[in-house]
Scaffold this motif. Structure first.
Motif, PDB file in Angstrom:
ATOM      1  N   ASP A   1       0.838  -1.311  -0.012  1.00 30.56           N
ATOM      2  CA  ASP A   1       0.034  -0.105   0.079  1.00 30.56           C
ATOM      3  C   ASP A   1       1.101   1.245   0.024  1.00 30.56           C
ATOM      4  O   ASP A   1       0.571   2.307  -0.592  1.00 30.56           O
ATOM      5  N   ALA A   2       1.982   1.226   0.782  1.00 26.10           N
ATOM      6  CA  ALA A   2       2.776   2.368   0.834  1.00 26.10           C
ATOM      7  C   ALA A   2       3.298   3.179  -0.545  1.00 26.10           C
ATOM      8  O   ALA A   2       2.899   4.439  -0.715  1.00 26.10           O
ATOM      9  N   PRO A   3       3.868   2.460  -1.301  1.00 25.46           N
ATOM     10  CA  PRO A   3       4.046   3.081  -2.738  1.00 25.46           C
ATOM     11  C   PRO A   3       2.785   3.585  -3.460  1.00 25.46           C
ATOM     12  O   PRO A   3       3.058   4.644  -4.003  1.00 25.46           O
ATOM     13  N   ARG A   4       1.831   3.082  -3.312  1.00 25.95           N
ATOM     14  CA  ARG A   4       0.774   3.462  -4.185  1.00 25.95           C
ATOM     15  C   ARG A   4       0.132   4.793  -3.349  1.00 25.95           C
ATOM     16  O   ARG A   4      -0.159   5.940  -3.958  1.00 25.95           O
ATOM     17  N   ILE A   5       0.071   4.891  -2.008  1.00 23.78           N
ATOM     18  CA  ILE A   5      -0.187   6.400  -1.431  1.00 23.78           C
ATOM     19  C   ILE A   5       0.906   7.365  -1.599  1.00 23.78           C
ATOM     20  O   ILE A   5       0.685   8.296  -2.024  1.00 23.78           O
ATOM     21  N   LEU A   6       2.250   6.979  -1.778  1.00 18.37           N
ATOM     22  CA  LEU A   6       3.194   7.881  -2.142  1.00 18.37           C
ATOM     23  C   LEU A   6       2.910   8.459  -3.645  1.00 18.37           C
ATOM     24  O   LEU A   6       3.024   9.468  -3.899  1.00 18.37           O
ATOM     25  N   ALA A   7       2.727   7.563  -4.329  1.00 15.34           N
ATOM     26  CA  ALA A   7       2.293   8.079  -5.856  1.00 15.34           C
ATOM     27  C   ALA A   7       1.140   8.829  -6.000  1.00 15.34           C
ATOM     28  O   ALA A   7       1.126   9.704  -6.729  1.00 15.34           O
ATOM     29  N   SER A   8       0.124   8.532  -5.126  1.00 19.56           N
ATOM     30  CA  SER A   8      -1.100   9.436  -5.294  1.00 19.56           C
ATOM     31  C   SER A   8      -0.704  10.724  -4.420  1.00 19.56           C
ATOM     32  O   SER A   8      -1.408  11.818  -5.004  1.00 19.56           O
ATOM     33  N   TRP A   9       0.130  10.947  -3.763  1.00 16.73           N
ATOM     34  CA  TRP A   9       0.432  12.170  -3.051  1.00 16.73           C
ATOM     35  C   TRP A   9       1.404  12.996  -4.001  1.00 16.73           C
ATOM     36  O   TRP A   9       0.933  14.411  -4.424  1.00 16.73           O
ATOM     37  N   ALA A  10       2.153  12.332  -4.922  1.00 16.76           N
ATOM     38  CA  ALA A  10       2.966  12.962  -6.018  1.00 16.76           C
ATOM     39  C   ALA A  10       1.949  13.387  -7.096  1.00 16.76           C
ATOM     40  O   ALA A  10       2.204  14.547  -7.351  1.00 16.76           O
ATOM     41  N   THR A  11       1.044  12.470  -7.431  1.00 14.39           N
ATOM     42  CA  THR A  11       0.062  12.940  -8.413  1.00 14.39           C
ATOM     43  C   THR A  11      -0.732  14.166  -8.025  1.00 14.39           C
ATOM     44  O   THR A  11      -0.871  15.204  -8.683  1.00 14.39           O
ATOM     45  N   ASN A  12      -1.154  14.023  -6.694  1.00 19.28           N
ATOM     46  CA  ASN A  12      -1.920  15.349  -6.478  1.00 19.28           C
ATOM     47  C   ASN A  12      -1.031  16.675  -6.061  1.00 19.28           C
ATOM     48  O   ASN A  12      -1.525  17.674  -6.572  1.00 19.28           O
ATOM     49  N   HIS A  13       0.386  16.521  -5.979  1.00 24.38           N
ATOM     50  CA  HIS A  13       1.111  17.705  -5.821  1.00 24.38           C
ATOM     51  C   HIS A  13       1.348  18.169  -7.046  1.00 24.38           C
ATOM     52  O   HIS A  13       1.407  19.445  -7.227  1.00 24.38           O
ATOM     53  N   GLN A  14       1.431  17.273  -8.195  1.00 24.08           N
ATOM     54  CA  GLN A  14       1.821  17.868  -9.367  1.00 24.08           C
ATOM     55  C   GLN A  14       0.426  18.477 -10.074  1.00 24.08           C
ATOM     56  O   GLN A  14       0.512  19.623 -10.782  1.00 24.08           O
ATOM     57  N   GLN A  15      -0.734  17.945  -9.625  1.00 26.15           N
ATOM     58  CA  GLN A  15      -1.933  18.526 -10.181  1.00 26.15           C
ATOM     59  C   GLN A  15      -2.282  20.145  -9.595  1.00 26.15           C
ATOM     60  O   GLN A  15      -2.779  20.945 -10.431  1.00 26.15           O
ATOM     61  N   SER A  16      -1.593  20.104  -8.506  1.00 27.20           N
ATOM     62  CA  SER A  16      -2.139  21.512  -7.757  1.00 27.20           C
ATOM     63  C   SER A  16      -0.868  22.432  -8.053  1.00 27.20           C
ATOM     64  O   SER A  16      -1.149  23.622  -7.522  1.00 27.20           O
ATOM     65  N   ALA A  17       0.297  22.175  -8.460  1.00 28.98           N
ATOM     66  CA  ALA A  17       1.199  23.009  -8.632  1.00 28.98           C
ATOM     67  C   ALA A  17       0.987  23.772  -9.739  1.00 28.98           C
ATOM     68  O   ALA A  17       0.573  23.315 -10.850  1.00 28.98           O
ATOM     69  N   PRO A  18       1.605  25.047  -9.890  1.00 26.34           N
ATOM     70  CA  PRO A  18       1.185  26.040 -10.841  1.00 26.34           C
ATOM     71  C   PRO A  18       2.130  25.605 -12.056  1.00 26.34           C
ATOM     72  O   PRO A  18       3.380  24.973 -12.065  1.00 26.34           O
ATOM     73  N   ASP A  19       1.577  25.598 -13.219  1.00 27.35           N
ATOM     74  CA  ASP A  19       2.210  25.242 -14.364  1.00 27.35           C
ATOM     75  C   ASP A  19       3.145  26.383 -14.970  1.00 27.35           C
ATOM     76  O   ASP A  19       2.736  27.302 -14.995  1.00 27.35           O
ATOM     77  N   ALA A  20       4.372  25.811 -14.740  1.00 21.62           N
ATOM     78  CA  ALA A  20       5.598  26.737 -15.296  1.00 21.62           C
ATOM     79  C   ALA A  20       5.727  27.234 -16.512  1.00 21.62           C
ATOM     80  O   ALA A  20       6.483  28.116 -16.824  1.00 21.62           O
ATOM     81  N   ALA A  21       4.999  26.401 -17.665  1.00 16.82           N
ATOM     82  CA  ALA A  21       5.075  26.839 -18.984  1.00 16.82           C
ATOM     83  C   ALA A  21       4.167  27.939 -19.301  1.00 16.82           C
ATOM     84  O   ALA A  21       4.700  28.440 -20.372  1.00 16.82           O
ATOM     85  N   THR A  22       3.230  28.168 -18.371  1.00 17.43           N
ATOM     86  CA  THR A  22       2.562  29.579 -18.708  1.00 17.43           C
ATOM     87  C   THR A  22       3.144  30.784 -18.093  1.00 17.43           C
ATOM     88  O   THR A  22       3.656  30.838 -17.111  1.00 17.43           O
TER      89      THR A  22
END
Length: 56
Positions: free
Chosen positions: A35-56
């Motif tokens: 379960d731990a790697p899946r939880i860490l992966a979901s945290w990383a995905t959520n972090h990427q989705q909430s981070a401002p887009d550097a390209a804009t």
């Protein structure tokens, strides 16, 4: 964060080049190690989705 993981591993060696290997790590389903790697992966995905887009 994830704690200690207990993993099994397999090494697959290429038949034409013994120096080329693929190591596969797995954990038993339903265990904290599974379960731990899946939880860490979901945290990383959520972090990427909430981070401002550097390209804009």
């Amino acid at each position: 964060m994830a704690g200690e993981l207990t993993l099994d591993w397999d090494t697959l060696t290429a038949s034409i080049d013994a120096e080329q290997q693929l190591v596969v790590l797995t954990a038993c389903p339903g265990t904290p190690s599974h379960d731990a790697p899946r939880i860490l992966a979901s945290w990383a995905t959520n972090h990427q989705q909430s981070a401002p887009d550097a390209a804009t």
